[in-house]
Design a protein around this motif. Structure first.
Motif, PDB file in Angstrom:
ATOM      1  N   ILE A 111       0.869  -1.175   0.000  1.00  0.00           N
ATOM      2  CA  ILE A 111       0.000   0.000   0.000  1.00  0.00           C
ATOM      3  C   ILE A 111       0.905   1.224   0.000  1.00  0.00           C
ATOM      4  N   THR A 112       0.958   1.880  -1.132  1.00  0.00           N
ATOM      5  CA  THR A 112       1.934   2.940  -1.378  1.00  0.00           C
ATOM      6  C   THR A 112       1.530   4.259  -0.717  1.00  0.00           C
ATOM      7  N   SER A 113       2.521   4.945  -0.200  1.00  0.00           N
ATOM      8  CA  SER A 113       2.322   6.276   0.365  1.00  0.00           C
ATOM      9  C   SER A 113       3.462   7.174  -0.113  1.00  0.00           C
ATOM     10  N   LYS A 114       3.430   8.408   0.286  1.00  0.00           N
ATOM     11  CA  LYS A 114       4.472   9.351  -0.120  1.00  0.00           C
ATOM     12  C   LYS A 114       5.857   8.861   0.310  1.00  0.00           C
ATOM     13  N   GLY A 115       5.921   8.284   1.503  1.00  0.00           N
ATOM     14  CA  GLY A 115       7.206   7.859   2.026  1.00  0.00           C
ATOM     15  C   GLY A 115       7.718   6.542   1.475  1.00  0.00           C
ATOM     16  N   THR A 116       6.835   5.762   0.830  1.00  0.00           N
ATOM     17  CA  THR A 116       7.250   4.436   0.365  1.00  0.00           C
ATOM     18  C   THR A 116       7.193   4.266  -1.147  1.00  0.00           C
ATOM     19  N   VAL A 117       6.723   5.280  -1.881  1.00  0.00           N
ATOM     20  CA  VAL A 117       6.456   5.097  -3.302  1.00  0.00           C
ATOM     21  C   VAL A 117       7.711   4.700  -4.073  1.00  0.00           C
ATOM     22  N   ARG A 118       8.853   5.313  -3.751  1.00  0.00           N
ATOM     23  CA  ARG A 118      10.065   4.978  -4.510  1.00  0.00           C
ATOM     24  C   ARG A 118      10.498   3.536  -4.239  1.00  0.00           C
TER      25      ARG A 118
END
Length: 254
Positions: A111-118
């Motif tokens: 589940i992607t977020s700003k902090g994990t997208v990369r």
């Protein structure tokens, strides 16, 4: 840095220390970003656990460390959701591949977020592909970080990840099919996510949703029983009125 020691031994008159390798169960990183993230983390794990509960050997977990190389605690990854077929449903503190018969997850959802997208987009797929994870999906509840679609998936084919085709249903829902799970992954126009069983044509429920549904079914059953009793009472009352009429006036003319 501190290193625990399990035992000591003397070799050639010198004290030698035998290190014990520790596999941390927590990373002490901040919790997910925002309510949407937490709700989706809860739903995805709960829904699949409930769905596969009747089957004996399907392990569903999330936010749990997977250690994939023995004697190297740094070789770890913690998917938001993963499923391993052929493994017991027993609770675990972590999942060590070499202690699980070499079995790696068959399905992973991040589940992607700003902090994990990369990391979710660039780094994790390389690890999952190397491990042999059959399907890897990403879902962005915000709709801001994962482009061009907020739900994407890849499937392992001859050692490489190939994009899973998506379709738009008549009600505007984006749908991707997981061959591994035998389920569809649905993304609604408002960015809500749900698992969907195409065979029974039903949405997979979380614990709370399943309990609410059972409560509604129970209430409907009680109401139906009460309605039946009331109808039977009205029938008895009507028959009693007819009997009294006949006793007083004789048969009712047709």
């Amino acid at each position: 840095s501190y290193m625990p020691w399990s035992a000591t031994r003397i070799v050639s008159g010198e004290l030698k220390l035998n290190p014990t390798i520790e596999y941390p169960e927590e990373d002490f990183e901040p919790m997910p970003e925002g309510d949407k993230q937490r709700r989706n983390l809860s739903y995805t794990t709960e829904a699949l656990r409930l769905w596969f509960e009747p089957q004996e050997n399907v392990y569903v977990s999330g936010n749990l460390f997977i250690f994939y190389e023995e004697n190297d605690p740094d070789k770890k990854i913690a998917p938001d959701l993963f499923v391993v077929f052929g493994m017991s449903q027993s609770d675990r503190l972590s999942y060590k591949v070499w202690q699980e018969g070499g079995r790696v997850p068959d399905f992973v959802l991040e589940i992607t977020s700003k902090g994990t997208v990369r990391k979710d987009r660039d780094e994790n797929p390389l690890i999952y592909q190397a491990l042999g994870v059959k399907e890897y999906f990403q879902y962005d509840p915000s709709g801001e970080y994962l482009k061009p679609m907020s739900l994407q998936g890849v499937r392992l084919e001859e050692g490489n990840y190939v994009a899973i085709a998506s379709s738009i249903l008549p009600d505007g829902v984006l749908s991707l099919h997981s061959e591994v799970l035998g389920l569809d992954l649905h993304l609604y126009p408002d960015k809500r996510f749900r698992f969907f069983d195409p065979k029974s044509n039903q949405i997979l429920r979380s614990y709370a949703e399943a309990e609410h549904e059972r409560s509604l079914e129970h209430q409907a059953k009680i109401q139906a029983e009460q309605a039946k009793i009331q109808a039977e009472q009205r029938q008895v009352e009507l028959e009693e009125l007819l009997r009294k009429y006949r006793d007083r006036f004789g048969e009712i003319p047709e």
